[in-house]
Scaffold this motif. Structure first.
Motif, mmCIF file in Angstrom:
data_model
loop_
_atom_site.group_PDB
_atom_site.id
_atom_site.type_symbol
_atom_site.label_atom_id
_atom_site.label_comp_id
_atom_site.label_asym_id
_atom_site.label_seq_id
_atom_site.Cartn_x
_atom_site.Cartn_y
_atom_site.Cartn_z
ATOM 1 N N ALA A 16 0.829 -1.206 0.000
ATOM 2 C CA ALA A 16 0.000 0.000 0.000
ATOM 3 C C ALA A 16 0.864 1.257 0.000
ATOM 4 N N LEU A 17 1.949 1.241 0.750
ATOM 5 C CA LEU A 17 2.831 2.410 0.814
ATOM 6 C C LEU A 17 3.432 2.710 -0.554
ATOM 7 N N VAL A 18 3.882 1.669 -1.238
ATOM 8 C CA VAL A 18 4.462 1.872 -2.568
ATOM 9 C C VAL A 18 3.369 2.289 -3.559
ATOM 10 N N ALA A 19 2.181 1.708 -3.424
ATOM 11 C CA ALA A 19 1.077 2.084 -4.313
ATOM 12 C C ALA A 19 0.697 3.549 -4.143
ATOM 13 N N ALA A 20 0.936 4.089 -2.950
ATOM 14 C CA ALA A 20 0.565 5.472 -2.652
ATOM 15 C C ALA A 20 1.636 6.478 -3.089
ATOM 16 N N ILE A 21 2.726 6.002 -3.653
ATOM 17 C CA ILE A 21 3.824 6.914 -4.027
ATOM 18 C C ILE A 21 3.346 8.051 -4.941
ATOM 19 N N PRO A 22 2.552 7.799 -5.997
ATOM 20 C CA PRO A 22 2.107 8.927 -6.841
ATOM 21 C C PRO A 22 1.322 9.974 -6.055
ATOM 22 N N CYS A 51 4.979 3.209 -11.548
ATOM 23 C CA CYS A 51 4.570 2.339 -10.438
ATOM 24 C C CYS A 51 3.669 1.203 -10.923
ATOM 25 N N SER A 52 2.723 1.530 -11.805
ATOM 26 C CA SER A 52 1.818 0.500 -12.306
ATOM 27 C C SER A 52 2.555 -0.528 -13.150
ATOM 28 N N PHE A 417 -7.505 1.092 -12.453
ATOM 29 C CA PHE A 417 -7.403 -0.084 -13.317
ATOM 30 C C PHE A 417 -6.205 -0.961 -12.973
ATOM 31 N N SER A 418 -5.141 -0.381 -12.417
ATOM 32 C CA SER A 418 -3.975 -1.192 -12.043
ATOM 33 C C SER A 418 -4.193 -1.941 -10.738
ATOM 34 N N GLY A 419 -5.173 -1.496 -9.942
ATOM 35 C CA GLY A 419 -5.415 -2.100 -8.640
ATOM 36 C C GLY A 419 -4.725 -1.373 -7.506
ATOM 37 N N ALA A 420 -4.026 -0.266 -7.801
ATOM 38 C CA ALA A 420 -3.309 0.467 -6.750
ATOM 39 C C ALA A 420 -4.272 1.020 -5.699
ATOM 40 N N SER A 421 -5.397 1.571 -6.135
ATOM 41 C CA SER A 421 -6.385 2.088 -5.185
ATOM 42 C C SER A 421 -6.907 0.971 -4.284
ATOM 43 N N SER A 422 -7.134 -0.189 -4.868
ATOM 44 C CA SER A 422 -7.617 -1.326 -4.080
ATOM 45 C C SER A 422 -6.581 -1.783 -3.077
ATOM 46 N N THR A 423 -5.312 -1.740 -3.463
ATOM 47 C CA THR A 423 -4.230 -2.121 -2.552
ATOM 48 C C THR A 423 -4.209 -1.204 -1.334
ATOM 49 N N ILE A 424 -4.325 0.088 -1.561
ATOM 50 C CA ILE A 424 -4.348 1.046 -0.448
ATOM 51 C C ILE A 424 -5.603 0.826 0.395
ATOM 52 N N GLY A 425 -6.725 0.570 -0.268
ATOM 53 C CA GLY A 425 -7.975 0.329 0.448
ATOM 54 C C GLY A 425 -7.900 -0.886 1.349
ATOM 55 N N LEU A 426 -7.255 -1.950 0.900
ATOM 56 C CA LEU A 426 -7.121 -3.150 1.721
ATOM 57 C C LEU A 426 -6.302 -2.874 2.975
ATOM 58 N N ALA A 427 -5.272 -2.029 2.839
ATOM 59 C CA ALA A 427 -4.463 -1.680 4.014
ATOM 60 C C ALA A 427 -5.261 -0.813 4.989
#
Length: 539
Positions: A16-22, A51-52, A417-427
């Motif tokens: 989640a931390l890496v997904a939040a980099i942008p 990142c994606s 679409f990459s799932g980055a938002s979902s990754t942060i949401g799961l955390a």
């Protein structure tokens, strides 16, 4: 076909931390690095692509297609609505109608407590509805100074009053974008906005008078506060529930201004309150006919947007409707139905649609465009050439913020679409049922940094929606909380503060204005956080 991956690093929090980099870079770029919004948005888009590609393994073609789809949706319908709304406002100024509107409002009462309700609250709410983008703060703050208010207090009062209207600015775009990005029905989000925002709106006029003249002012103006607080909030609620967000900041302010003007013909406060003995500089009187004619662009706008909001009109453009062909549907290449969302984000594996819908007639922007054309046709002081010049000026002034919106939309679509938002949401879901207490603070931070509720919802609405699913609460509630929390940050966002300072000729006093407003912004945020948490236990 490509399948989303939600924990690429094998650790929920690290992924989640890496997904939040942008997102983190964008926030730092605007604050710590002090980059211009356009440059910050462009760099953020590039970082989102990297990142994606490297973290989530999304194919480059699909990433670029997602970015283009986001940019396209930023242009249409969002950019279209904003451009048309500001163009209409500029034509009202160019035609001389706006000067009559301002003067007629200023002469309703000499009492500055009534003037602040009429101008900062009602008129400011109306300007937020038809233009947004700092227009209500700039115009109303300058008008209050013209009427004898101290400059810094005028700026503070206009910022504070904007808390009642900021969620529905520029023909309801913040709420519409929130519903779209959060994938929640607009009707459900409207109900949650009513539950969260409208109780606060009811009390904003009282808060304005407390700031201006303390408890004495409330005691002496309570009939006005009761009338306008109840009427404004009640009409916002009814409009949002029955028609949607487009007319919320148009119908309620217009009716409230008319009701207050009529009420002041029969009632006066016990004492006339003024901060100084200086008479208002705007004292010209206009006939009723001139005033009614001056408001004509906005009557036309209200009627057309109301027509566009009717279910019977919308049904014309449904899939089997007679005008369905007027909606162009362009599927994003390499993306449409070629990305799979999987559990635990979805109940079962399914593909995601990726279509750009270009509603040529049914878009709210077209209703505003017709208002522009009719206003030009019916105004003796406007020619088609001058209208075209005003459009050119509008584009010249807005192209940077519009491009910024488009780029941020590109970032958001890549994240979704990459799932980055979902990754942060799961955390975030790891906080469990306590998350709704923090949810509005995310929106508050988003608007504090970007200065825009639209940009905030573009960045975080999907994240809020995903987190809601994971913790088992209402998606519409958390998307509405993101919007509501963001509105409370408009009071102190650097952009709003800068506009307010410039409007009252106090450039350099931004920190003073910030200190005056900060406590109210935080208090309103606390209300939204606590009330959202309570609602999450009930819905």
């Amino acid at each position: 076909m490509w399948q989303q991956l939600y924990d690429p690093l094998g650790n929920t929090y690290l992924s989640a931390l890496v997904a939040a980099i942008p997102i983190l870079f964008f926030l730092l770029a605007l604050t710590l690095f002090k980059l211009k919004g356009l440059i910050a948005s462009l760099l953020t888009l590039a970082i989102a692509v990297i990142c994606s590609l490297l973290l989530f393994g999304m194919p480059l073609g699909k990433i670029l297609s997602a970015a283009l789809l986001g940019i396209a949706n930023g242009l249409w319908p969002i950019g279209y609505i904003v451009l048309m709304a500001v163009w209409l406002y500029k034509l009202a100024v160019k035609s001389g109608k706006f000067e009559i509107i301002r003067s007629s409002i200023a002469t309703i009462s000499e009492d500055q407590r009534v003037q602040v309700i009429l101008i900062a609250f009602c008129f400011g709410g109306f300007l937020e509805g038809v233009a947004g983008f700092g227009v209500p703060i700039a115009i109303c703050a300058a008008l209050l100074v013209e009427l004898g208010f101290k400059p810094l207090k005028a700026a503070m009062l206009c910022l504070l009053a904007n808390a009642a209207a900021g969620a529905y600015g520029a023909i309801g775009i913040p709420v519409i974008v929130g519903a779209q990005q959060g994938s929640v029905p607009l009707e459900d989000m409207a109900l949650m906005m009513i539950a969260i925002v409208q109780p606060a709106t009811l009390l904003i006029p009282t808060l304005l008078i407390l700031v201006l003249d303390g408890l004495r002012g409330v005691r002496e103006t309570w009939p006005v506060l009761l009338l306008i607080g109840g009427l404004f909030s009640g009409l916002q609620t009814l409009t949002l529930y029955l028609l949607g967000p487009e007319l919320v900041d148009i119908i309620a302010p217009l009716v409230s201004m008319g009701a207050l003007a009529l009420f002041m013909q029969f009632w006066r406060p016990r004492h006339i309150y003024r901060e100084s003995d200086a008479p208002p500089r705007s004292s010209q009187r206009w006939s009723l006919k001139e005033v009614l004619a001056a408001w004509s662009p906005f009557y036309i706008l209200t009627g057309l947007v109301l027509l566009w909001s009717l279910p019977a009109f919308k049904s014309l453009f449904a899939s089997q409707g007679p005008l369905a062909a007027s909606i162009l549907r362009i599927n994003a290449p390499l993306l449409h139905q070629q990305v799979e969302e999987i559990p635990p984000i979805a109940a079962a594996v399914h593909t995601l649609p990726a279509t750009w819908n270009i509603a040529l007639i049914s878009a709210p922007g077209t209703a505003i465009l017709l208002s522009v054309l009719l206003t030009t046709l019916l105004s003796s002081r406007l020619s088609w050439q001058s209208a075209g010049e005003q459009l050119r000026q509008t584009v010249k002034e807005l192209w940077r913020p519009l491009i910024m919106i488009c780029l941020i939309m590109g970032v958001a679509y890549i994240a979704n679409f990459s799932g980055a938002s979902s990754t942060i949401g799961l955390a975030l879901a790891e906080t469990g049922r306590a998350f709704p207490l923090l949810s509005p603070a995310i929106g508050w931070l988003g608007v504090f940094i970007t200065g825009s509720v639209v940009n905030n919802n573009t960045l975080f609405a999907h994240l809020q929606s995903v987190t809601a699913v994971q913790i088992g609460t209402s998606q519409a509630l958390l998307v509405a909380a993101n919007t509501s929390g963001g509105v409370m940050a408009k009071l102190i966002s650097p952009q709003s503060i800068a506009i307010a300072a410039a409007a009252v000729n106090q450039v350099g006093a931004e920190s003073s204005i910030m200190r005056m407003v900060l406590q109210y912004s935080l208090a309103l945020l606390a209300y939204v956080c606590i009330w959202t948490f309570i609602l999450s236990l009930l819905v």
